[in-house]
Design a protein around this motif. Sequence first.
Motif, PDB file in Angstrom:
ATOM      1  N   SER A   1       0.821  -1.204   0.000  1.00 17.03           N
ATOM      2  CA  SER A   1       0.000   0.000   0.000  1.00 17.03           C
ATOM      3  C   SER A   1       0.856   1.255   0.000  1.00 17.03           C
ATOM      4  CB  SER A   1      -0.905   0.022   1.235  1.00 17.03           C
ATOM      5  OG  SER A   1      -1.556   1.276   1.320  1.00 17.03           O
ATOM      6  N   PRO A   2       0.519   2.236  -0.854  1.00 19.33           N
ATOM      7  CA  PRO A   2       1.252   3.499  -0.834  1.00 19.33           C
ATOM      8  C   PRO A   2       0.761   4.420   0.272  1.00 19.33           C
ATOM      9  CG  PRO A   2      -0.421   3.577  -2.542  1.00 19.33           C
ATOM     10  CD  PRO A   2      -0.497   2.192  -1.927  1.00 19.33           C
ATOM     11  N   PHE A   3      -0.222   3.998   1.045  1.00 17.77           N
ATOM     12  CA  PHE A   3      -0.850   4.866   2.037  1.00 17.77           C
ATOM     13  C   PHE A   3      -0.469   4.483   3.466  1.00 17.77           C
ATOM     14  CE2 PHE A   3      -3.866   4.091  -1.513  1.00 17.77           C
ATOM     15  CZ  PHE A   3      -3.584   5.252  -2.202  1.00 17.77           C
ATOM     16  N   GLN A   4       0.837   4.273   3.678  1.00 23.02           N
ATOM     17  CA  GLN A   4       1.298   3.955   5.022  1.00 23.02           C
ATOM     18  C   GLN A   4       1.184   5.196   5.899  1.00 23.02           C
ATOM     19  OE1 GLN A   4       1.951   0.891   5.751  1.00 23.02           O
ATOM     20  NE2 GLN A   4       1.805   0.184   3.635  1.00 23.02           N
ATOM     21  N   LEU A   5       0.963   5.000   7.220  1.00 29.94           N
ATOM     22  CA  LEU A   5       0.890   6.129   8.124  1.00 29.94           C
ATOM     23  C   LEU A   5       2.215   6.860   8.147  1.00 29.94           C
ATOM     24  CD1 LEU A   5      -1.139   4.647  11.111  1.00 29.94           C
ATOM     25  CD2 LEU A   5      -1.950   6.083   9.243  1.00 29.94           C
TER      26      LEU A   5
ATOM     27  N   GLU B   1     -16.914  12.124  -4.190  1.00 31.29           N
ATOM     28  CA  GLU B   1     -17.532  11.732  -2.920  1.00 31.29           C
ATOM     29  C   GLU B   1     -16.473  11.521  -1.836  1.00 31.29           C
ATOM     30  OE1 GLU B   1     -20.443   8.258  -1.050  1.00 31.29           O
ATOM     31  OE2 GLU B   1     -19.887   8.205  -3.171  1.00 31.29           O
ATOM     32  N   ILE B   2     -15.396  10.795  -2.160  1.00 31.98           N
ATOM     33  CA  ILE B   2     -14.353  10.553  -1.160  1.00 31.98           C
ATOM     34  C   ILE B   2     -13.635  11.852  -0.814  1.00 31.98           C
ATOM     35  CG2 ILE B   2     -12.460   9.983  -2.757  1.00 31.98           C
ATOM     36  CD1 ILE B   2     -13.172   8.021   0.437  1.00 31.98           C
ATOM     37  N   PHE B   3     -13.448  12.718  -1.818  1.00 32.14           N
ATOM     38  CA  PHE B   3     -12.803  14.008  -1.552  1.00 32.14           C
ATOM     39  C   PHE B   3     -13.685  14.886  -0.665  1.00 32.14           C
ATOM     40  CE2 PHE B   3     -11.701  18.443  -2.989  1.00 32.14           C
ATOM     41  CZ  PHE B   3     -10.494  18.504  -2.312  1.00 32.14           C
ATOM     42  N   PHE B   4     -14.989  14.802  -0.858  1.00 32.65           N
ATOM     43  CA  PHE B   4     -15.937  15.552  -0.021  1.00 32.65           C
ATOM     44  C   PHE B   4     -15.777  15.175   1.449  1.00 32.65           C
ATOM     45  CE2 PHE B   4     -20.101  15.590   2.094  1.00 32.65           C
ATOM     46  CZ  PHE B   4     -20.415  16.935   2.002  1.00 32.65           C
ATOM     47  N   HIS B   5     -15.675  13.880   1.739  1.00 34.42           N
ATOM     48  CA  HIS B   5     -15.539  13.420   3.128  1.00 34.42           C
ATOM     49  C   HIS B   5     -14.173  13.818   3.701  1.00 34.42           C
ATOM     50  CE1 HIS B   5     -19.328  11.357   3.048  1.00 34.42           C
ATOM     51  NE2 HIS B   5     -18.966  10.564   2.045  1.00 34.42           N
ATOM     52  N   ILE B   6     -13.125  13.707   2.889  1.00 35.63           N
ATOM     53  CA  ILE B   6     -11.794  14.111   3.348  1.00 35.63           C
ATOM     54  C   ILE B   6     -11.766  15.615   3.620  1.00 35.63           C
ATOM     55  CG2 ILE B   6      -9.384  14.365   2.615  1.00 35.63           C
ATOM     56  CD1 ILE B   6      -9.773  11.701   1.059  1.00 35.63           C
ATOM     57  N   PHE B   7     -12.344  16.379   2.717  1.00 32.80           N
ATOM     58  CA  PHE B   7     -12.422  17.838   2.869  1.00 32.80           C
ATOM     59  C   PHE B   7     -13.112  18.191   4.180  1.00 32.80           C
ATOM     60  CE2 PHE B   7     -12.516  22.049   0.727  1.00 32.80           C
ATOM     61  CZ  PHE B   7     -13.347  22.731   1.607  1.00 32.80           C
ATOM     62  N   ASN B   8     -14.279  17.594   4.429  1.00 31.30           N
ATOM     63  CA  ASN B   8     -15.033  17.894   5.648  1.00 31.30           C
ATOM     64  C   ASN B   8     -14.224  17.581   6.900  1.00 31.30           C
ATOM     65  OD1 ASN B   8     -17.299  18.910   4.445  1.00 31.30           O
ATOM     66  ND2 ASN B   8     -18.476  17.007   4.558  1.00 31.30           N
ATOM     67  N   HIS B   9     -13.590  16.408   6.891  1.00 31.91           N
ATOM     68  CA  HIS B   9     -12.826  15.986   8.067  1.00 31.91           C
ATOM     69  C   HIS B   9     -11.681  16.966   8.340  1.00 31.91           C
ATOM     70  CE1 HIS B   9     -10.721  13.325  10.886  1.00 31.91           C
ATOM     71  NE2 HIS B   9      -9.615  13.693  10.249  1.00 31.91           N
ATOM     72  N   LEU B  10     -10.918  17.309   7.304  1.00 30.29           N
ATOM     73  CA  LEU B  10      -9.774  18.197   7.488  1.00 30.29           C
ATOM     74  C   LEU B  10     -10.215  19.589   7.927  1.00 30.29           C
ATOM     75  CD1 LEU B  10      -7.524  17.261   4.398  1.00 30.29           C
ATOM     76  CD2 LEU B  10      -7.305  16.475   6.761  1.00 30.29           C
ATOM     77  N   HIS B  11     -11.265  20.110   7.315  1.00 30.78           N
ATOM     78  CA  HIS B  11     -11.727  21.457   7.638  1.00 30.78           C
ATOM     79  C   HIS B  11     -12.233  21.538   9.074  1.00 30.78           C
ATOM     80  CE1 HIS B  11     -14.001  25.243   7.324  1.00 30.78           C
ATOM     81  NE2 HIS B  11     -13.171  25.537   6.329  1.00 30.78           N
ATOM     82  N   GLN B  12     -13.009  20.534   9.475  1.00 30.74           N
ATOM     83  CA  GLN B  12     -13.548  20.519  10.836  1.00 30.74           C
ATOM     84  C   GLN B  12     -12.449  20.339  11.879  1.00 30.74           C
ATOM     85  OE1 GLN B  12     -16.546  17.466  10.765  1.00 30.74           O
ATOM     86  NE2 GLN B  12     -17.788  18.570   9.251  1.00 30.74           N
ATOM     87  N   ALA B  13     -11.349  19.686  11.474  1.00 24.00           N
ATOM     88  CA  ALA B  13     -10.231  19.470  12.393  1.00 24.00           C
ATOM     89  C   ALA B  13      -9.257  20.645  12.409  1.00 24.00           C
ATOM     90  CB  ALA B  13      -9.489  18.196  12.006  1.00 24.00           C
ATOM     91  N   GLY B  14      -9.578  21.715  11.687  1.00 23.84           N
ATOM     92  CA  GLY B  14      -8.712  22.890  11.665  1.00 23.84           C
ATOM     93  C   GLY B  14      -7.483  22.729  10.801  1.00 23.84           C
ATOM     94  N   LYS B  15      -7.517  21.800   9.854  1.00 23.20           N
ATOM     95  CA  LYS B  15      -6.399  21.597   8.938  1.00 23.20           C
ATOM     96  C   LYS B  15      -6.561  22.522   7.734  1.00 23.20           C
ATOM     97  CE  LYS B  15      -5.214  18.180  11.629  1.00 23.20           C
ATOM     98  NZ  LYS B  15      -4.111  18.344  12.617  1.00 23.20           N
TER      99      LYS B  15
ATOM    100  N   PHE C   1      -6.690   4.410   2.181  1.00 24.94           N
ATOM    101  CA  PHE C   1      -6.621   5.638   1.391  1.00 24.94           C
ATOM    102  C   PHE C   1      -7.204   6.810   2.173  1.00 24.94           C
ATOM    103  CE2 PHE C   1      -8.767   8.614  -1.465  1.00 24.94           C
ATOM    104  CZ  PHE C   1      -7.771   8.946  -2.368  1.00 24.94           C
ATOM    105  N   GLN C   2      -8.380   6.609   2.722  1.00 26.88           N
ATOM    106  CA  GLN C   2      -9.049   7.681   3.459  1.00 26.88           C
ATOM    107  C   GLN C   2      -8.272   8.040   4.735  1.00 26.88           C
ATOM    108  OE1 GLN C   2     -13.268   7.435   3.325  1.00 26.88           O
ATOM    109  NE2 GLN C   2     -13.572   8.551   5.251  1.00 26.88           N
ATOM    110  N   ASN C   3      -7.787   7.037   5.442  1.00 28.17           N
ATOM    111  CA  ASN C   3      -7.027   7.295   6.662  1.00 28.17           C
ATOM    112  C   ASN C   3      -5.762   8.094   6.380  1.00 28.17           C
ATOM    113  OD1 ASN C   3      -8.916   5.909   8.141  1.00 28.17           O
ATOM    114  ND2 ASN C   3      -7.734   4.007   8.268  1.00 28.17           N
ATOM    115  N   PHE C   4      -5.103   7.751   5.269  1.00 27.52           N
ATOM    116  CA  PHE C   4      -3.877   8.451   4.890  1.00 27.52           C
ATOM    117  C   PHE C   4      -4.149   9.935   4.702  1.00 27.52           C
ATOM    118  CE2 PHE C   4      -1.247  10.184   1.452  1.00 27.52           C
ATOM    119  CZ  PHE C   4       0.024   9.988   1.958  1.00 27.52           C
TER     120      PHE C   4
END
Length: 471
Positions: free
Chosen positions: A116-120, A249-263, A223-226
């Motif tokens: 996986s290219p999405f290692q932590l 759709e996946i970008f929408f969820h990532i966007f929401n998570h990052l924005h709400q987390a102050g990223k 992918f999403q966790n990364f």
Amino acid sequence: MEIDSETVWSDCLRVIKESVAEQSFNTWFEPIVPMKCDNNVLTIQVPSQFFYEWLEEHYVQILKKAITSVMGPKARLEYSVIVDKGNGNSAPLSVKLPNSGSGRFNSGNRKDDYVSPFQLKSVENLYQQSQLNPNYTFDTYIEGDCNRLARSAGFAVAQKPGITSFNPLMLYGGVGLGKTHLVQSIGNEIKNNLSDRFVLYVSSEKFTNQFIDALKNNKIQEFQNFYMQVDVLIIDDVQFLAGKERTQEIFFHIFNHLHQAGKQIIMTSDCPPRDLKGLEERLLSRFKWGLTADLQQPDYETRVAIIQRKMQADGIYIPDNVVEYLAYSVDTNVRELEGVLISLIAHASLSRVELDLELAKQTLKNIVHDIETEVGIDYIQKTVSEYFKVDVELLKDKIRKKEIVIARQVAMYFSKEYTNHSLKAIGYHFGGRDHSTVIHAVQSVNDMMDVDSNFKSQVEELKKKLKMRAV
């Protein structure tokens, strides 16, 4: 146990030479310097990030074959990439990057061996994962009226990512206006000042391909966790997400998570959010939450500064009259301007001739649109001066004799008619006159044609000559 890296690499080169053409071998393998060989890991030094990426994209299987045949099936390859060539006072700066194909060296291409290219993230691989070009900085980004708001907003974000109201920061503009340079400058500034932040630059195309790859290998959660662990996400050319519903759709969820987390989220596009087609409304509404700033075509002064900075960085001298000519002649975008500079330097170097105004004019004939039609300003001036029997240099002079003024105005009239130059650029080619003089010249020619049939016939005759040249 460490063994002689030069001997190992020499053996590898013999294997590589069997599979690579001589020219490719000389270009991509001879410049490589072996650094060390320890615990089945061979470290080689390459001249640049681009060099590293080219090897990884085009020669990874050949490298695999060479390393494993010389060192055995457990062999691994690491690169030492020079990111700063240094000077007389400081040594070159390099970074270590693993071979991205090393995880495939023993895989046998079996699906259950998928890496996986999405290692932590870890401290060691943050540089690699950021995908930032270290040459893109605020110091190398020339500020002008065309980009002042975007640069100022970008610098503010770089000082306090996720804290300002500029979240998301959306930068838009046409091709070659410096969007990628600016957003990567923001990323590099953040990494330099806040080294613990995970900054990631990715194009929308790469984001989409990664998502497709994750889908095929049932790695959606990874992918999403990364992406959700990113502190600053920079996504380039979001317009290319158009029509890709699942990616949106996946970008929408990532966007929401990052924005709400102050990223911090930074994006680029070729047009403002309101003009983006094929994107979901819920995404577009979020794009408008922060600040949207545009980048426009650089003005003359900014183009001069860009040329001077580029030449200074490369240690090359260009006469002032050549700098002015280039800045006036190439008024579309920064990328085309840099392309002209590279071509000009190459012509001077390969032909062993002096880099002067005549060489600049010859070089631009093959690049700039209105010059390659061969009805450029120089040709118009020559044709008009011959027709009216005046010296071409007098068209650029301050002389106000009637016959010279008429010839000069006619030449300006045709320059506006047949070239894509701005009025200011046309004025420059006529002795540094301003745009209002060009406007007056064009109007005077039109007025004289309305009242003087003989003069109108002369202009029509000249027009035929110029049209024949264009054809």
